[in-house]
Design an enzyme around this catalytic site. Sequence first.
Site, mmCIF file in Angstrom:
data_model
loop_
_atom_site.group_PDB
_atom_site.id
_atom_site.type_symbol
_atom_site.label_atom_id
_atom_site.label_comp_id
_atom_site.label_asym_id
_atom_site.label_seq_id
_atom_site.Cartn_x
_atom_site.Cartn_y
_atom_site.Cartn_z
ATOM 1 N N LYS A 178 1.166 4.508 6.744
ATOM 2 C CA LYS A 178 0.483 5.361 5.764
ATOM 3 C C LYS A 178 0.988 6.791 5.918
ATOM 4 C CE LYS A 178 -2.577 2.273 4.237
ATOM 5 N NZ LYS A 178 -1.860 1.100 4.802
ATOM 6 N N SER A 202 0.804 -1.223 0.000
ATOM 7 C CA SER A 202 0.000 0.000 0.000
ATOM 8 C C SER A 202 0.838 1.275 0.000
ATOM 9 C CB SER A 202 -0.953 0.023 1.202
ATOM 10 O OG SER A 202 -0.229 0.175 2.408
#
Length: 200
Positions: A158, A121
Amino acid sequence: MALNTQKLALHPSYLEKLQDYYAEHKVIPSYSVLATLWGISAKSWVAECVKRFEENGYLDWTPDKQLKPGARFFERRLADTPVQAGMPQAAHDDGYDMMTIDDYLVKTPSKTSLLRVKGDSMIDAGIHEGDLLVVEQGAKWNPGDIVVAIVDNEFTVKYLDRERNEFVLKPANKAYPVIRPRGHLEIYGVVSGLVRKMLQ
């Protein structure tokens, strides 16, 4: 023939052989093994080498009088000339400094953790599966930082961002959605670097 013990003790190949031995066996060997490793026949010469390495911070002693790596044992060569990632340039052997990976990546050892990445991701941020993230806990974090957060009792790495006065976690891969935590968002730490093993 007289032996220059100072030059002998600090010969770079002796330290390199010792570092390679430690990398394989995770111990500093006995004097007899050091003699074989360095190709030295007299134990007095081995003792002089050990003394010199101790004086220069490469070796130390445990409380029970066993040899162990010193503060400088894990230093590695840092070339003075950078390597080009663009157009090639002429190579120059301008010497090098010495540093440890900790010196470069770790600011506060007691607040630093390594976390292995699973998934892709964050691949567009240069973070790949299998990388080791260097995470500084307790560091001040701001929108735009790459953080390790705890969401639903699981770690995730993230970008930290803000939408309408709410913090969100954005991936660096369009295949993944933005995470909009409901309630409290826990930031475990800020990513300060990463380590990637290229050769298996």
